[in-house]
Motif scaffolding. Structure first.
Motif, short mmCIF file in Angstrom:
data_model
loop_
_atom_site.label_atom_id
_atom_site.label_comp_id
_atom_site.label_asym_id
_atom_site.label_seq_id
_atom_site.Cartn_x
_atom_site.Cartn_y
_atom_site.Cartn_z
N HIS A 214 34.77 49.31 32.82
CA HIS A 214 35.05 49.57 34.14
C HIS A 214 34.58 49.35 35.45
O HIS A 214 33.46 49.58 36.34
CB HIS A 214 34.98 51.51 34.29
CG HIS A 214 35.94 51.53 35.95
ND1 HIS A 214 36.10 52.93 35.51
CD2 HIS A 214 36.84 51.39 36.38
CE1 HIS A 214 37.46 53.27 36.37
NE2 HIS A 214 37.05 52.22 37.52
N HIS B 195 35.70 46.57 39.30
CA HIS B 195 37.07 45.70 39.88
C HIS B 195 36.07 44.82 40.21
O HIS B 195 35.32 44.22 40.94
CB HIS B 195 37.21 47.04 41.03
CG HIS B 195 37.72 48.18 40.82
ND1 HIS B 195 38.81 48.53 39.76
CD2 HIS B 195 37.17 49.44 40.10
CE1 HIS B 195 39.05 49.77 39.47
NE2 HIS B 195 38.06 49.97 39.70
N HIS C 183 42.96 47.52 39.54
CA HIS C 183 44.22 48.62 39.72
C HIS C 183 45.21 48.25 39.26
O HIS C 183 46.21 46.69 39.05
CB HIS C 183 44.39 49.17 40.86
CG HIS C 183 43.34 50.21 41.40
ND1 HIS C 183 42.63 51.47 40.90
CD2 HIS C 183 42.15 49.51 42.56
CE1 HIS C 183 41.86 51.53 40.78
NE2 HIS C 183 41.25 50.92 42.55
N GLU D 106 43.00 49.34 34.84
CA GLU D 106 42.90 51.12 35.18
C GLU D 106 44.09 50.97 35.81
O GLU D 106 44.87 51.80 36.93
CB GLU D 106 41.98 51.54 36.26
CG GLU D 106 41.44 52.35 36.58
CD GLU D 106 40.59 53.46 37.26
OE1 GLU D 106 40.63 52.45 38.42
OE2 GLU D 106 40.47 54.59 37.45
N ASP E 40 32.08 51.10 36.94
CA ASP E 40 33.65 51.92 38.20
C ASP E 40 32.74 51.16 39.26
O ASP E 40 33.11 51.44 40.60
CB ASP E 40 33.95 52.67 38.18
CG ASP E 40 34.71 53.72 39.86
OD1 ASP E 40 35.48 51.95 39.28
OD2 ASP E 40 35.56 54.24 40.03
N HIS F 223 32.55 48.38 42.59
CA HIS F 223 33.60 47.59 42.84
C HIS F 223 32.73 46.72 43.91
O HIS F 223 32.84 45.92 44.74
CB HIS F 223 34.04 48.75 44.36
CG HIS F 223 34.70 49.02 43.68
ND1 HIS F 223 34.96 50.70 42.56
CD2 HIS F 223 36.38 49.34 43.89
CE1 HIS F 223 35.63 51.40 42.67
NE2 HIS F 223 36.42 50.37 43.18
#
Ligand SMILES: [Zn+2]
Ligand SMILES: [Zn+2]
Length: 249
Positions: free
Chosen positions: A9, A11, A41, A79, A212, A214
């Motif tokens: 996960h 981004h 996303h 995601e 997750d 970023h």
């Protein structure tokens, strides 16, 4: 703590991460990870959703990196967002095959499938914090929506379960176990709690601990998630991104 060798996960600039796919992959290699998923996303996220027209470019970049580096496997993930009470996600069937791995989570700023879904899934969950809803009813319809999504789609990971959406953790964990979906312990959000993780374990659900991230510097930072998993007594063989689990597969 655990020997975590994959971060599923992460981004990039394709949604609202700060790094390129290459930068994420380099960061993962620096952390000696063996696999990374680029999971920006889904299409219906109103601010950060990836655009369908960029998919081909993402796929190409990832394929080039997989040729370039033999020490890491790069997956094109997404995601996805849940967009209806009926469990619909914002990845049309014709696009499902484009992804190597599908994650799914509840996010607030998303274009819903219809008006009723907008009211019951988005407005009501927004009002829940203010105490303006029938909590039990809302929890039930939320849980049904998520369980239906797991039944309908090849979802591999449910991201930050329980964040911004009240769910019956035990029912979600039972459905996850049945459909081979891993429940995420998200190292940056801190969802789920130790209590939730224990319930997931009891019900036989798999777990995935992800950053997750970023930003590339956060790739492979699992600390907070690992702590929760340890306190809940989750064995490494139940966590899909440990070396132990990956070797067994
Ligand atoms: Zn998310
Ligand atoms: Zn995310």
């Amino acid at each position: 703590m655990y020997n975590l060798v994959a971060d599923y996960h992460t981004h990039t600039l394709y949604s609202h991460g700060r790094g390129t796919i290459l930068e994420n992959v380099e960061a993962a290699r620096n952390r000696s990870l063996k696999a990374i998923a680029i999971s920006d996303h889904g299409f219906n996220h109103l601010v950060f959703g990836i655009s369908k027209s960029k998919l081909r470019k993402m796929k190409k970049e990832i394929s080039t990196l997989n040729h370039q580096f033999s020490d890491i496997k790069v997956l094109l993930g997404v995601e996805a967002n849940i967009i209806s009470l009926d469990g619909e996600i914002d990845i049309p069937d014709s696009y499902l095959e484009a992804f190597d791995i599908i994650l799914m989570g509840f996010h607030k700023i998303v274009r819903p499938a219809g008006w009723n879904d907008f009211c019951k899934l988005f407005v009501k969950n927004g009002l829940d914090k203010l105490g303006l809803t029938n909590r039990e009813q809302l929890r039930q319809s939320n849980t049904t929506a998520i369980v239906k999504a797991m039944e309908r789609y090849p979802i591999r990971i449910l991201t930050h379960p329980g964040e911004s959406i009240d769910i019956d953790t035990r029912s979600v964990a039972q459905a996850a176990a049945k459909h081979n979906v891993a429940l995420e312990i998200n190292a940056s959000h801190g969802f789920m709690t130790v209590e939730y993780a224990k319930i997931a374990l009891e019900e036989g659900a798999l777990i995935s601990i992800n950053s997750d991230a970023h930003s590339p510097r956060d790739i492979g930072n699992f600390k907070r998630g690992e702590k929760i998993a340890k306190l809940a007594g989750i064995p490494s063989t139940r966590i899909i991104n440990t070396e132990e689990y990956m070797c067994l597969k």
